[in-house]
Design an enzyme around this catalytic site. Structure first.
Site, PDB file in Angstrom:
ATOM      1  N   CYS A  12       0.856  -1.189   0.000  1.00  0.00           N
ATOM      2  CA  CYS A  12       0.000   0.000   0.000  1.00  0.00           C
ATOM      3  C   CYS A  12       0.887   1.232   0.000  1.00  0.00           C
ATOM      4  O   CYS A  12       1.687   1.413   0.929  1.00  0.00           O
ATOM      5  CB  CYS A  12      -0.926  -0.005   1.210  1.00  0.00           C
ATOM      6  SG  CYS A  12      -2.001   1.449   1.306  1.00  0.00           S
ATOM      7  N   HIS A  55      -8.579  -3.810  -7.572  1.00  0.00           N
ATOM      8  CA  HIS A  55      -8.602  -2.353  -7.556  1.00  0.00           C
ATOM      9  C   HIS A  55      -8.911  -1.825  -8.956  1.00  0.00           C
ATOM     10  O   HIS A  55      -8.585  -2.467  -9.968  1.00  0.00           O
ATOM     11  CB  HIS A  55      -7.249  -1.780  -7.111  1.00  0.00           C
ATOM     12  CG  HIS A  55      -6.874  -2.102  -5.701  1.00  0.00           C
ATOM     13  ND1 HIS A  55      -6.751  -3.380  -5.226  1.00  0.00           N
ATOM     14  CD2 HIS A  55      -6.578  -1.281  -4.652  1.00  0.00           C
ATOM     15  CE1 HIS A  55      -6.400  -3.337  -3.948  1.00  0.00           C
ATOM     16  NE2 HIS A  55      -6.295  -2.081  -3.580  1.00  0.00           N
ATOM     17  N   ASP A  59     -10.071   6.111  -2.745  1.00  0.00           N
ATOM     18  CA  ASP A  59      -8.868   6.668  -2.121  1.00  0.00           C
ATOM     19  C   ASP A  59      -8.917   8.188  -2.190  1.00  0.00           C
ATOM     20  O   ASP A  59      -9.180   8.767  -3.246  1.00  0.00           O
ATOM     21  CB  ASP A  59      -7.629   6.138  -2.859  1.00  0.00           C
ATOM     22  CG  ASP A  59      -6.351   6.238  -2.040  1.00  0.00           C
ATOM     23  OD1 ASP A  59      -6.210   7.232  -1.299  1.00  0.00           O
ATOM     24  OD2 ASP A  59      -5.508   5.354  -2.158  1.00  0.00           O
ATOM     25  N   GLY A  93      -0.809   5.258  -3.989  1.00  0.00           N
ATOM     26  CA  GLY A  93       0.602   4.925  -4.214  1.00  0.00           C
ATOM     27  C   GLY A  93       0.773   3.772  -5.166  1.00  0.00           C
ATOM     28  O   GLY A  93       1.463   3.889  -6.195  1.00  0.00           O
ATOM     29  N   THR A  94       0.112   2.629  -4.874  1.00  0.00           N
ATOM     30  CA  THR A  94       0.186   1.516  -5.817  1.00  0.00           C
ATOM     31  C   THR A  94      -0.605   1.849  -7.081  1.00  0.00           C
ATOM     32  O   THR A  94      -0.267   1.376  -8.172  1.00  0.00           O
ATOM     33  CB  THR A  94      -0.339   0.214  -5.185  1.00  0.00           C
ATOM     34  OG1 THR A  94      -1.705   0.370  -4.787  1.00  0.00           O
ATOM     35  CG2 THR A  94       0.499  -0.182  -3.976  1.00  0.00           C
TER      36      THR A  94
END
Length: 332
Positions: free
Chosen positions: A89, A222, A248, A253-254
């Protein structure tokens, strides 16, 4: 029995990160990838108790600190959120790095740098401190790559969408504006959640990617919806969907890593290029294509992501067996 967890709460560019510094379940002295499997099998109630209501909420994310078994790492991290126990994450790493330095939880081997063992592999972090506070964090994420390009999927009520499947620590469906999806403008978060749920369910029948170097990492969980930026200094804007109903608040980040891997795989980014990514609330991550790298048989890249986090408070959380909602709940 009443169990207590000492947590340090923070947010990374708007997304909550609950760092569990005490009370996490004792796990064997094995790799973080193996610990993740053990945690999911035997201790998932910890995640649901700390992430779900009434102690958390639908977009809650967190991380539990563990010792590492690797001599080249400072400590280990197990990422938990409403959607499950993740391999990696990005927002969690930015929040975690800020917390462990500002709160003095970790003495890094090299000042200004952290090496974190995650279930996805080693993640290197560089951080800048000013008057005892962490101003910025740049995480050097795991190798990322474009897995599948131009995957067509029939989404109920929408029609055919063409998406790319990319890996940035988690597998993402990367969606750009097209005939049956015109972009983020005019979309509410409820619209994005509803569409994401439908797309993910439809994709499950079309694409089941497996990481070529770690079969424990598989499946598209995701979605990142991409569009033109509003912020003049940004290169792109996004909404990252995860869990059952979470968007989010940061640019992800990912998610930013997967977006850059998709653009790199399609020849739209090159080694050394920057990619400034804007969230729905206007916060920014700065991504960089650090190097080209092979990921199994795939041509991938090493991304770095720079962002900031702020500590919001200390939180001792009780989970009491007498409480009928001890392990948390979610509204459908």
């Amino acid at each position: 029995m009443r169990r207590s967890f000492f947590c340090i709460d923070s947010h990374a560019c708007g997304n909550p990160v609950r760092v569990v510094a005490g009370g996490g379940p004792l796990l064997p002295s094995v790799s973080m990838a193996e610990r993740r499997e053990i945690f999911v099998r035997d201790h998932d109630w910890v995640r649901t108790a700390l992430m779900f209501e009434p102690r958390g909420h639908d977009i809650m994310s967190g991380v539990i600190i563990y010792p590492t078994v690797r001599s080249d790492c400072d400590f280990g991290a197990l990422f938990i959120e409403v959607s499950g126990c993740l391999p990696m994450c990005g927002a969690g790493t930015i929040g975690l790095s800020t917390v462990v330095i500002e709160e003095g939880l970790i003495a890094p081997k090299v000042p200004g740098q952290l090496a974190i063992e995650t279930p996805a592999g080693r993640v290197d972090v560089a951080y800048e401190v000013n008057n005892g506070f962490v101003d910025s964090v740049r995480l050097h994420n795991v190798a990322s790559y474009l897995h599948s390009a131009d995957v067509e999927v029939e989404v109920p009520g929408v029609g055919t969408l063409t998406v790319d499947i990319a890996y940035g620590g988690n597998f993402y469906a990367v969606v750009e504006p097209q005939a049956n999806w015109r972009g983020l403008e005019g979309q509410t978060t409820a619209d994005i959640v509803d569409l994401s749920v439908k797309l993910r369910a439809a994709l499950a029948h079309v694409s089941q990617p497996v990481h070529p170097e770690n079969e424990r990492i598989s499946g598209v969980h995701h979605v990142i919806w991409c569009d033109a930026p509003k912020e003049p200094t940004a290169d792109g804007r996004c909404a990252v969907f995860y869990g059952d109903k979470a968007i989010d608040r940061s640019p992800g980040g990912t998610g930013t890593s997967a977006r850059m891997a998709q653009l790199f795989g399609k020849g739209r980014l090159n080694v050394g290029d920057l990619y400034r990514h804007e969230s729905l609330i206007g916060t920014l991550y700065e991504g960089k294509v650090e190097a080209a790298i092979k990921v199994g048989e795939f041509d991938g890249m090493k991304p770095s992501i720079a962002g900031w986090a702020r500590v919001t408070g200390h939180n001792t959380i009780f989970v009491d067996d007498r409480d009928p909602l001890a392990h948390g709940f979610q509204l459908a």
